[in-house]
Write a protein that holds these residues in place. Structure first.
Motif, PDB file in Angstrom:
ATOM      1  N   UNK A  96      79.677 -30.086  41.978  1.00 21.80           N
ATOM      2  CA  UNK A  96      80.581 -28.956  42.656  1.00 21.80           C
ATOM      3  C   UNK A  96      81.318 -28.893  43.681  1.00 21.80           C
ATOM      4  N   UNK A  97      80.173 -28.434  44.272  1.00 24.47           N
ATOM      5  CA  UNK A  97      80.259 -28.336  46.242  1.00 24.47           C
ATOM      6  C   UNK A  97      80.990 -29.120  46.561  1.00 24.47           C
ATOM      7  N   UNK A  98      80.188 -30.724  46.507  1.00 15.90           N
ATOM      8  CA  UNK A  98      80.798 -31.663  47.347  1.00 15.90           C
ATOM      9  C   UNK A  98      82.573 -31.691  46.846  1.00 15.90           C
ATOM     10  N   UNK A  99      82.424 -32.098  45.213  1.00 17.01           N
ATOM     11  CA  UNK A  99      84.254 -32.214  45.146  1.00 17.01           C
ATOM     12  C   UNK A  99      85.101 -31.166  45.899  1.00 17.01           C
ATOM     13  N   UNK A 100      84.304 -29.645  45.872  1.00 15.45           N
ATOM     14  CA  UNK A 100      85.684 -28.839  46.547  1.00 15.45           C
ATOM     15  C   UNK A 100      85.322 -29.029  48.031  1.00 15.45           C
ATOM     16  N   UNK A 101      84.763 -29.633  48.635  1.00 14.25           N
ATOM     17  CA  UNK A 101      84.309 -29.501  50.189  1.00 14.25           C
ATOM     18  C   UNK A 101      85.144 -31.087  50.537  1.00 14.25           C
ATOM     19  N   UNK A 102      85.220 -31.548  49.867  1.00 11.27           N
ATOM     20  CA  UNK A 102      86.114 -33.048  49.804  1.00 11.27           C
ATOM     21  C   UNK A 102      87.700 -33.016  49.761  1.00 11.27           C
ATOM     22  N   UNK A 103      88.088 -31.832  48.330  1.00  8.29           N
ATOM     23  CA  UNK A 103      89.319 -31.375  48.319  1.00  8.29           C
ATOM     24  C   UNK A 103      89.933 -31.021  49.641  1.00  8.29           C
ATOM     25  N   UNK A 104      89.267 -29.998  50.058  1.00  8.34           N
ATOM     26  CA  UNK A 104      89.972 -29.086  50.961  1.00  8.34           C
ATOM     27  C   UNK A 104      89.514 -30.245  52.981  1.00  8.34           C
ATOM     28  N   UNK A 105      88.220 -31.086  52.670  1.00 10.95           N
ATOM     29  CA  UNK A 105      88.482 -32.016  54.479  1.00 10.95           C
ATOM     30  C   UNK A 105      89.050 -32.862  54.155  1.00 10.95           C
ATOM     31  N   UNK A 106      89.846 -33.706  52.912  1.00 14.97           N
ATOM     32  CA  UNK A 106      90.981 -34.595  53.085  1.00 14.97           C
ATOM     33  C   UNK A 106      92.491 -34.457  52.586  1.00 14.97           C
ATOM     34  N   UNK A 107      92.566 -32.821  52.379  1.00 17.11           N
ATOM     35  CA  UNK A 107      93.544 -32.490  52.571  1.00 17.11           C
ATOM     36  C   UNK A 107      94.883 -32.728  52.959  1.00 17.11           C
TER      37      UNK A 107
END
Length: 252
Positions: A165-176
């Protein structure tokens, strides 16, 4: 209806269970699919199934926790199928039930290696590819309802799935800013090979079924449409979301 024509998707662990269903769903919507998994025979069976649907499909024998193998699998995929459009980080495993006090560091690391390290290596490779391509894309990370509750006897599995969950959220923020979306799929109790031993336990089945408002477990094929939905490049504002498909289990 979702149209994934022109979208190349990778599904790790896509030769069985929920991963296979997600691959089928993407293929039915018109996407080209690359299956990454270690079992070459099962890979070939699913590729044949996808091609029978009229889809373009291939498979790569890949250990998702092997950094070099992941990079090689990605290169093979884009060389044969074209630019990456969707990446499904689904590959996962579980150890025999063991209480924390009896769990060895070796067995803990064996599960974390595939479920978390593998997801990190794969989504990192996908992210690098998406940024390089500059055309946006979608990442789907498959977690579990064990990320919501304690899972007695399955500490390594529950911990790894919660960490996703933490990995996915971070990817969402970084890659937006690169127009790359990342969402998490959280499946409920599902009739797959990994849960066969649980399905054979009548008491467990009765308890979990009674705890699920729709009063049954899911069939893997019920994840076909949600995979196509999450892969849809038109959904440019949908990111950082946890999509729970569990028959109401987590709200009951």
């Amino acid at each position: 209806m979702t149209d994934l024509s022109g979208v190349t998707a990778v599904v790790t662990g896509g030769n069985s269970g929920i991963g296979r269903a997600m691959a089928v769903g993407i293929a039915k919507a018109g996407g080209a699919v690359s299956i990454w998994s270690r079992n070459a025979d099962r890979n070939a069976e699913v590729v044949d199934e996808l091609r029978a649907l009229g889809a373009t499909a291939m498979a790569v024998s890949c250990d998702v926790a092997d950094e070099a193998a992941v990079a090689d699998a990605m290169q093979q995929t884009v060389t044969e199928l074209g630019p990456l459009g969707c990446f499904v980080a689904n590959a996962g495993t579980v150890a025999p039930a063991s209480q924390v006090v009896d769990t060895t560091l070796e067995s803990w690391r064996a599960i974390v290696r595939t479920n978390l390290d593998g997801a990190f290596l794969c989504t990192r490779e996908a992210a690098r590819r998406f940024v390089e391509q500059g055309n946006g894309g979608s990442i789907i990370v498959v977690s579990s309802t064990s990320s919501r509750y304690g899972a007695a006897g399955l500490a390594s599995y529950a911990s790894s799935k919660t960490a996703l969950l933490g990995l996915s959220r971070t990817l969402a923020v970084e890659l937006a800013r690169h127009r790359v979306r990342c969402n998490t799929l959280i499946p409920g109790w599902t009739r797959t090979g990994i849960t066969t031993h649980l399905q054979e336990d009548d008491r467990f089945m009765a308890a979990t079924t009674a705890r699920t408002p729709v009063r049954r477990w899911a069939d893997p094929d019920e994840y076909q449409e949600i995979a196509a939905f999450l892969a849809d490049p038109k959904l440019t504002f949908h990111t950082g979301n946890e999509v729970v498909v569990d028959g109401g289990y987590t709200v009951f």
